[in-house]
Motif scaffolding. Structure first.
Motif, PDB file in Angstrom:
ATOM      1  N   ILE A 135      39.246  70.180  43.853  1.00  8.81           N
ATOM      2  CA  ILE A 135      40.590  70.129  44.028  1.00  8.81           C
ATOM      3  C   ILE A 135      41.451  70.936  43.185  1.00  8.81           C
ATOM      4  O   ILE A 135      42.327  71.441  43.478  1.00  8.81           O
ATOM      5  CB  ILE A 135      40.936  68.346  44.089  1.00  8.81           C
ATOM      6  CG1 ILE A 135      40.256  67.716  45.134  1.00  8.81           C
ATOM      7  CG2 ILE A 135      42.474  68.152  44.387  1.00  8.81           C
ATOM      8  CD1 ILE A 135      40.406  66.224  44.793  1.00  8.81           C
ATOM      9  N   MET A 136      40.809  70.615  41.979  1.00 11.63           N
ATOM     10  CA  MET A 136      41.653  71.443  40.811  1.00 11.63           C
ATOM     11  C   MET A 136      41.656  72.889  41.157  1.00 11.63           C
ATOM     12  O   MET A 136      42.568  73.702  40.880  1.00 11.63           O
ATOM     13  CB  MET A 136      41.070  71.082  39.416  1.00 11.63           C
ATOM     14  CG  MET A 136      41.343  69.686  38.968  1.00 11.63           C
ATOM     15  SD  MET A 136      42.928  69.044  39.120  1.00 11.63           S
ATOM     16  CE  MET A 136      43.520  69.680  37.433  1.00 11.63           C
ATOM     17  N   ILE A 137      40.323  73.478  41.098  1.00 10.06           N
ATOM     18  CA  ILE A 137      40.408  74.994  41.515  1.00 10.06           C
ATOM     19  C   ILE A 137      41.163  75.525  42.459  1.00 10.06           C
ATOM     20  O   ILE A 137      41.824  76.326  42.236  1.00 10.06           O
ATOM     21  CB  ILE A 137      38.642  75.128  41.752  1.00 10.06           C
ATOM     22  CG1 ILE A 137      37.808  74.665  40.542  1.00 10.06           C
ATOM     23  CG2 ILE A 137      38.651  76.673  42.034  1.00 10.06           C
ATOM     24  CD1 ILE A 137      36.307  75.191  40.800  1.00 10.06           C
ATOM     25  N   ASP A 138      40.984  74.848  43.585  1.00  9.94           N
ATOM     26  CA  ASP A 138      41.905  74.982  44.848  1.00  9.94           C
ATOM     27  C   ASP A 138      43.302  75.068  44.443  1.00  9.94           C
ATOM     28  O   ASP A 138      44.381  75.572  45.321  1.00  9.94           O
ATOM     29  CB  ASP A 138      41.505  74.314  45.872  1.00  9.94           C
ATOM     30  CG  ASP A 138      40.167  74.802  46.636  1.00  9.94           C
ATOM     31  OD1 ASP A 138      39.814  75.845  46.201  1.00  9.94           O
ATOM     32  OD2 ASP A 138      39.496  73.791  47.268  1.00  9.94           O
ATOM     33  N   SER A 139      43.762  73.994  43.844  1.00 12.55           N
ATOM     34  CA  SER A 139      45.350  73.824  43.351  1.00 12.55           C
ATOM     35  C   SER A 139      46.197  75.210  42.880  1.00 12.55           C
ATOM     36  O   SER A 139      47.018  75.177  42.990  1.00 12.55           O
ATOM     37  CB  SER A 139      45.405  72.716  42.347  1.00 12.55           C
ATOM     38  OG  SER A 139      45.169  72.952  41.105  1.00 12.55           O
TER      39      SER A 139
END
Lengths: 447, 280
Positions: free
Chosen positions: A102-106
């Protein structure tokens, strides 16, 4: 009237005269906001560690790390999402393992790798490869693994002696047999317990060498991802679980991490499988002798290994570069041997550095605390496969919900293993598909 | 025992009390158990079978709880925030309800309808817009930010509207003829006459603002602005076994204000609930 306005003018003027120089003169330190989810004693320890950083001579009056407790990992993510819209996010946030994708894609974060590349001092080679593998994608280390753990067996070794079990179980068959032997319905003691959590299922898949989702646990480029719940590894684990629960040798204590631990501590289960992150707490609180053993595989010969769990620290992108650099300095401090040793020896999470382990080993720490050694041994034995690297997906929280619902259905007899797992797979596949479509839409150039 | 009770009425009363004692004990049990756990040490908490009375009364958990988190500050914050929200909600509700129930103006029905409609909107939906507003006003991490989005209540307006409609029109007409202004009528007649409903709503508003979790969590950015509910979370670590004694001690300290408030005002609370139900 004149008096009042004159009074106000004088007041305003004197305030300005008094305070402006204060602002100009004061050496206002850079404030680095750090949102975390460590509660209780771990929260206190974390605050102490941060306090020590702030007191270092090179940081005094220059940098202040301001920790703020933001509730559970989920609460923290929700708070972050809201705050980012208004550009009020923190500099640093602690995120649970399954929030990694989730963090990478954010795209709201600066990969840790960017800072490491410019800094030869970072202890790159010392970070344990098994830990690094989880947080690394395509050779980029996105966040700093901080608190890491894996699941082990805790067992009541006094009871093992009384009943006459010589060694802890190392295969599924042994687990079943030993649990049955330790069960005593008269005093309502079950042989085994663990939390009803998807994490347990994920770990038992990995230990058998099976991925949770295909292809490659979401760690390789793929058009479409799908759940691997209908594999033989998945079926035989759920079948083992339901069989033991039906026989009463497994105590089903429901969701949440605490009930299983408490049943074990109260002597109502002879063995417990849960995270190592509590090891010292459990050993201290138990009124009997606690020993530990690695997670059993399907057969003696291990085909896989456990996945690490825990959390990592992220640097947010929207802050000024100078402040991000200060945050990175803080990360280096958190990754330092002293802090890692302090964290490990006080919590049960293992250190991320190999030199800390070597040093503690030389000091005889693991001879005194043999229970803490199991997890590290298991960690190092974990092979470099996609299965034991752990799954990477942006919808992990809801997928866990699907898995837990399936387990509950199977345990309560509402559905058989086949039906329950099929339903979970359908739901998981749909979640993955929806997330994939959303990502594709975001990444495609706007017309 | 029963012979001592003179008449039928007393007998029924005695039987009713006995009968009600059962649910009372059932409801009280968790609170008593929390109290008991808060005094036990780490080992006794897990003892099986569990006991209600601790082997020895120890306040060690209370000191540990106070050391882990600034509970006094959290309590103060909760008091300020919940107190302000309650007073503001009570006054805005009373004013709006009076206007809607007693004044004739165009669009009255529409406004009432819109206010009722806000009761159907789940609070979570307004979280992000509220956050953006509060952020643009620079109120993040302030008491203003904590309180501002919750100064009016659709439920409160509706409850008091129903109540004020029940006050006979003749009273107001008489008061107006004798020269009372609308404000004077509101203060001297409406408030005393709606007191049960007002207090019932006040208690309801206090409890729901006291129990808020998500909004204070999102809008605060420093420990000294956080409220009691987040404070409890600080003890409740995830993915690990927790010190139940300490959690229970913190819980006792943080919930006692609401329990005391309810105990002090329960008569009005119950009366308000009953009468609003009948008149609605």
């Amino acid at each position: 009237m004149i008096n009042i306005s004159r009074f106000l003018t004088t007041l305003a003027f004197s305030l300005i005269v008094f305070f402006v120089p204060l602002f100009l003169l004061a050496d206002t330190p850079v404030k680095i906001e750090f949102w975390h989810s460590m509660a209780g004693e771990k929260g206190k320890l974390l605050s102490d560690i941060i306090h020590d950083f702030n007191q270092l001579p090179e940081n005094k009056n220059r940098v202040v790390i301001q920790p703020q407790f933001v509730g559970t990992y989920e609460d923290g993510l929700n708070k972050l999402r809201t705050a980012l819209i208004a550009r009020k996010g923190p500099h640093v946030i602690q995120i649970t393992d399954i929030g990694t994708k989730i963090m990478i894609d954010s795209k709201a974060i600066t990969p840790l790798q960017d800072f490491i590349n410019e800094d030869p001092e970072f202890p790159n080679t010392l970070i344990l490869p098994a830990i690094r593998r989880y947080y690394e994608t395509d050779g980029i280390l996105y966040s700093l693994p901080f608190a890491t753990s894996n699941p082990i067996i805790y067992y009541n070794s006094d009871l093992f002696q009384t009943v006459g079990v010589t060694s802890p179980p190392s295969t599924f068959a042994e687990l079943e047999a030993v649990s049955e032997k330790l069960t005593d319905p008269k005093i309502r003691r079950a042989g085994l317990t663990w939390p009803l959590h998807s994490w347990i299922f994920e770990q038992f898949m990995a230990v058998q060498g099976a991925t949770l989702i295909n292809p490659g646990n979401g760690r390789q480029k793929a058009e479409k991802l799908e759940a691997n719940y209908l594999s033989p590894e998945s079926r035989r684990f759920i079948e083992l679980w339901t069989r033991m629960a039906a026989k009463g040798s497994f105590a089903n204590v429901g969701r949440g991490w605490d009930p299983a631990v408490h049943n074990f501590l109260a002597g109502r289960a002879a063995m417990l499988i849960t995270s190592t992150s509590d090891i010292f707490e459990i050993v201290n609180q138990a009124t009997f002798k606690v020993a530990t053993a690695p997670l059993p595989g399907f057969e003696k010969k291990k085909t896989g290994g456990t996945i690490i769990g825990g959390n990592s620290l992220w640097i947010m992108k929207d802050k000024p570069e100078s402040e991000q650099k200060q945050a990175y300095r803080f990360f280096k401090y958190m990754a330092s041997a002293d802090v890692q040793k302090r964290w490990h020896t006080n919590t049960g999470y293992f250190p991320i550095r190999s030199d800390v382990i070597d040093r503690l080993k030389a000091e005889g720490f693991y001879q005194k605390h043999p229970t803490a050694w199991t997890a590290i041994e298991q960690l190092n034995a974990s092979p470099a496969t996609h299965a034991s690297q752990g799954a990477l997906m942006g919808v992990f929280p809801e997928v866990r919900e699907h898995v837990m619902n399936a387990i509950e259905e199977a345990l309560s007899g509402k559905a058989n293993t086949e039906e329950a797992l099929t339903r979970a797979k359908t739901k998981t596949d749909f979640s993955l598909l929806r997330y994939g479509r959303g990502q594709a839409r975001q990444n495609s150039p706007q017309p | 025992m029963l012979k001592l009770l003179k008449n039928r009425e007393q007998k029924t009363k005695f039987a009713a009390t006995l009968f009600l004692l059962i649910p009372a004990i059932v409801h009280l049990f968790p609170i008593l158990y929390v109290l008991s756990l808060s005094m036990k040490d780490k080992i006794e908490v897990f003892q099986h079978p569990p006991s209600l009375i601790p082997q020895q009364l120890s306040f060690a958990n209370y000191t540990a709880a106070l050391e882990t988190a600034p509970l006094a500050r959290f309590l103060l914050n909760s008091m300020i925030v919940a107190g302000a929200m309650t007073l503001l909600q009570m006054s805005t509700s009373l004013l709006a309800a009076y206007a809607l129930a007693r004044m004739e103006f165009t669009g009255r029905k529409l406004i009432l309808g819109l206010i009722l409609a806000t009761m159907m909107v789940p609070g979570e939906i307004t979280m992000i817009p509220n956050y953006l507003t509060v952020a643009s006003l620079g109120w993040i991490d302030t008491y203003f930010g904590l309180i501002a989005p919750f100064t009016a209540s659709g439920f409160g307006i509706f409850l008091l509207y129903q109540f004020i409609k029940g006050i006979p029109k003749e009273i107001e007409e008489a008061a107006r003829i004798d020269g009372a202004s609308r404000l004077r009528f509101l203060l001297q007649f409406v408030i005393p006459l709606t007191k049960p409903a007002l207090i019932a709503f006040g208690v309801y508003a206090f409890v729901s603002s006291w129990n808020q979790y998500l909004w204070p969590l999102i809008v605060t950015q420093s420990t000294h602005m956080q409220t009691a509910q987040i404070g409890i979370g600080m003890f409740r670590a995830q993915n690990e076994s927790v010190s139940w004694g300490v959690i229970m001690a913190a819980t006792v300290m943080l919930v006692s204000p609401t329990i005391l408030l309810f105990a002090a005002t329960q008569r009005q609370f119950i009366q308000g609930m009953i009468s609003s139900g009948i008149k609605g």
